[in-house]
Design an enzyme around this catalytic site. Structure first.
Site, short mmCIF file in Angstrom:
data_model
loop_
_atom_site.label_atom_id
_atom_site.label_comp_id
_atom_site.label_asym_id
_atom_site.label_seq_id
_atom_site.Cartn_x
_atom_site.Cartn_y
_atom_site.Cartn_z
N ARG A 154 0.81 -1.21 0.00
CA ARG A 154 0.00 0.00 0.00
C ARG A 154 0.84 1.26 0.00
O ARG A 154 0.47 2.27 -0.58
CB ARG A 154 -0.94 0.00 1.22
CG ARG A 154 -2.13 -0.94 1.09
CD ARG A 154 -3.17 -0.63 2.16
NE ARG A 154 -2.66 -0.90 3.49
CZ ARG A 154 -2.84 -2.04 4.16
NH1 ARG A 154 -3.51 -3.02 3.58
NH2 ARG A 154 -2.36 -2.21 5.37
N LYS B 8 -4.10 -18.01 6.34
CA LYS B 8 -4.91 -19.11 6.84
C LYS B 8 -6.40 -18.86 6.69
O LYS B 8 -7.17 -19.77 6.37
CB LYS B 8 -4.56 -19.39 8.30
CG LYS B 8 -4.91 -18.26 9.27
CD LYS B 8 -4.36 -18.48 10.65
CE LYS B 8 -2.90 -18.16 10.73
NZ LYS B 8 -2.56 -16.73 10.59
N GLU C 108 2.11 -23.68 3.33
CA GLU C 108 2.77 -24.19 4.54
C GLU C 108 2.77 -23.16 5.65
O GLU C 108 2.57 -23.48 6.82
CB GLU C 108 4.20 -24.61 4.22
CG GLU C 108 4.96 -25.18 5.40
CD GLU C 108 4.36 -26.47 5.92
OE1 GLU C 108 3.96 -26.50 7.10
OE2 GLU C 108 4.28 -27.44 5.15
N VAL D 99 -0.19 -22.42 8.56
CA VAL D 99 -0.46 -23.23 9.75
C VAL D 99 0.81 -23.37 10.58
O VAL D 99 1.81 -23.93 10.11
CB VAL D 99 -1.00 -24.63 9.38
CG1 VAL D 99 -1.19 -25.48 10.63
CG2 VAL D 99 -2.30 -24.51 8.60
N ILE E 83 6.68 -24.43 11.96
CA ILE E 83 6.56 -25.89 12.06
C ILE E 83 6.07 -26.43 10.72
O ILE E 83 5.09 -25.93 10.17
CB ILE E 83 5.55 -26.29 13.15
CG1 ILE E 83 5.88 -25.62 14.47
CG2 ILE E 83 5.51 -27.79 13.33
CD1 ILE E 83 4.84 -25.86 15.54
N GLY F 153 3.77 -7.64 20.82
CA GLY F 153 3.42 -7.92 19.44
C GLY F 153 2.92 -9.32 19.19
O GLY F 153 2.71 -9.72 18.04
N ASP G 47 -8.30 -18.02 15.10
CA ASP G 47 -7.03 -18.27 14.42
C ASP G 47 -6.74 -19.77 14.40
O ASP G 47 -6.39 -20.34 13.35
CB ASP G 47 -5.91 -17.51 15.13
CG ASP G 47 -4.54 -17.80 14.54
OD1 ASP G 47 -4.22 -17.18 13.50
OD2 ASP G 47 -3.81 -18.63 15.10
N LYS H 10 -6.60 -22.77 11.12
CA LYS H 10 -5.53 -23.74 10.93
C LYS H 10 -6.06 -25.17 11.01
O LYS H 10 -5.67 -26.04 10.22
CB LYS H 10 -4.44 -23.51 11.98
CG LYS H 10 -3.80 -22.14 11.89
CD LYS H 10 -2.91 -21.87 13.10
CE LYS H 10 -2.33 -20.47 13.07
NZ LYS H 10 -1.56 -20.14 14.29
#
Length: 447
Positions: free
Chosen positions: A58, A119, A143, A146, A150, A201, A215, A219
């Protein structure tokens, strides 16, 4: 003896893989830093150069701490998707709809590979994206959507692909895990720790996606689609953690449990699926109970592979950028799997209602401040236990303790159902000496 001669035939050099990145926040700039830091390593592992040639965001003038002067700049991300010299579109803007969705759909329609960390987009629009990916032969990899760093997607889609998994789940949100860990270790209240998470944060100004379970639900929906079959996101049962207190965490510990925010999915008979997100009690000696701070963990179980658990940082510039690059490396090597790791498309199904699924529960009941109308805690414990037994709710154990000026009653139930718990809570709420609605938390036996 004649020595055999072997001629080494060198493969023709592959052209560079050219990336266009939309979104230059923490992850977008992290991907560029990683590429520049490890350019030679990545080329040695893929046999070709990987280079960012274009970006979109932006604000052109914002100082992002990296030199972007040599890159093409697109004010309109849709124009980036249409650029003929871009091989892979990397979507890191976020949001289930709006510009992110328009960009990804445009790129897939143009036959371009897409890598995303989004996600919410993948979970909520999976069927449309899968159809576009298949129709236009355009890989869609996610990848980083999620569990951050990991390799959760790779584990489920590739590592245990030969097995028919029966269950998967774990700690899928680092913010909620940080809050519960800090409450357990310091005794501080939920609101105080949440404020710290925001200052560091880990949590947004509006933390609802993390602490209300959405959230983790995004996932879990993605993992369920890969392991079992696609599900309708709105059928997934989601409960948050706002009512968890430090006292609950300490009482659970006395009973041999830890409280964790979990997302779990199971394969049921007849290709049905159970999936939910909620705070649960898990055995204190289990592997998941040892996963603390902002770390995530995923456990899978299958008849051949058995239980497998992986854990690591679930967010942050480095781990998430690494996950994005893992997908880009797959594309550079020419590896492209179907969206959900299977060749045939499957229509999404609704998750089974969880109300009738068998489980044990933790019950926390707060008594009103002592007065002539409020019995002592021992008497109240006996009276409430009698109510529960009269209502045919099995009770394994019960005790009381003081929390401030009022007593709390703690029960562990035998196997029952959420439907029965939900039927009993209003009955308990009407008892004259009980203050407010009791808290009920599921007991889960993930390893």
């Amino acid at each position: 003896m004649t020595a055999a001669l072997h001629n080494t035939v060198s493969s023709p050099a592959l052209p560079p893989l050219r990336l266009g990145i939309a979104g230059l926040g923490t992850v977008g700039t992290g991907v560029i830093r990683l590429l520049r830091a490890h350019a030679a390593l990545l080329q040695s592992r893929t046999g070709r150069q990987i280079e960012v040639i274009a970006v979109s965001a932006r604000n052109r003038t914002r100082d992002r701490g990296i030199d972007l002067s040599a890159l093409q700049w697109y004010d309109d991300p849709i124009a980036l998707a249409a650029a003929p010299d871009i091989d892979v579109v990397v979507e890191l803007m976020g949001g289930a709809d709006g510009a992110a969705r328009a960009l990804v759909e445009a790129a897939l329609k143009a036959g371009k590979a897409v890598v995303t960390a989004n996600k919410a987009l993948v979970a909520r629009h999976a069927q449309t994206l899968a159809r576009l990916s298949h129709k236009h032969d355009a890989p869609l990899l996610f990848e980083a959507a999620v569990a951050g760093g990991i390799p959760a997607i790779k584990m489920v889609r590739e590592g245990v692909a030969p097995d028919a998994l029966t269950r998967l789940g774990g700690i899928l949100n680092g913010t909620s895990n940080f809050i519960l860990t800090e409450m357990a270790e310091t005794g501080r209240a939920f609101d105080d720790v949440l404020k710290e998470a925001q200052e560091k944060g880990y949590a947004e100004a509006d933390p609802s996606a993390d602490i209300d379970g959405w959230d983790a639900a995004h996932k879990l929906s993605i993992l369920t689609a890969i392991a079992f079959r696609p599900i309708l996101f709105d059928s997934l049962a989601v409960s948050g953690m706002r009512r968890i207190t430090t006292s609950d965490i300490h009482q659970a510990r006395k009973l041999g449990y830890a409280i964790k925010m979990l997302g779990v999915a199971r394969r049921l008979a007849d290709d049905r699926v159970e999936a939910w997100v909620q705070p649960c009690l898990i055995p204190a000696q289990s592997g998941l109970a040892q996963v603390n701070g902002v770390y995530n963990a995923l456990t899978t179980e299958g008849p051949f592979s058995g239980p497998i658990t992986i854990s690591g940082q679930g967010a942050g510039e480095g781990p998430t950028a690494n996950a994005v690059m893992a997908d880009i490396i797959d594309l550079a090597r020419g590896h492209a799997l179907p969206l959900w790791g299977r060749m045939a498309e499957q229509a999404p199904i609704a998750c089974e209602p969880i109300e009738d699924l068998p489980s044990r529960f933790y019950l926390r009941i707060t008594l009103k401040t002592p007065s002539d109308a409020v019995p002592d805690a021992t008497t109240a414990l006996h009276e409430v236990r009698t109510i529960l037994e009269n209502e045919a709710l099995p009770v394994e154990s019960g005790h009381h303790h003081m929390e401030g000026d009022a007593a709390q009653l703690i029960f562990l139930t035998g196997t029952t159902s959420l439907a029965e718990i939900n039927r009993l809570l209003p009955i308990l709420e009407e008892v004259a000496f009980i203050n407010g609605t009791p808290l009920a938390l599921k007991l889960e036996d993930l390893p």
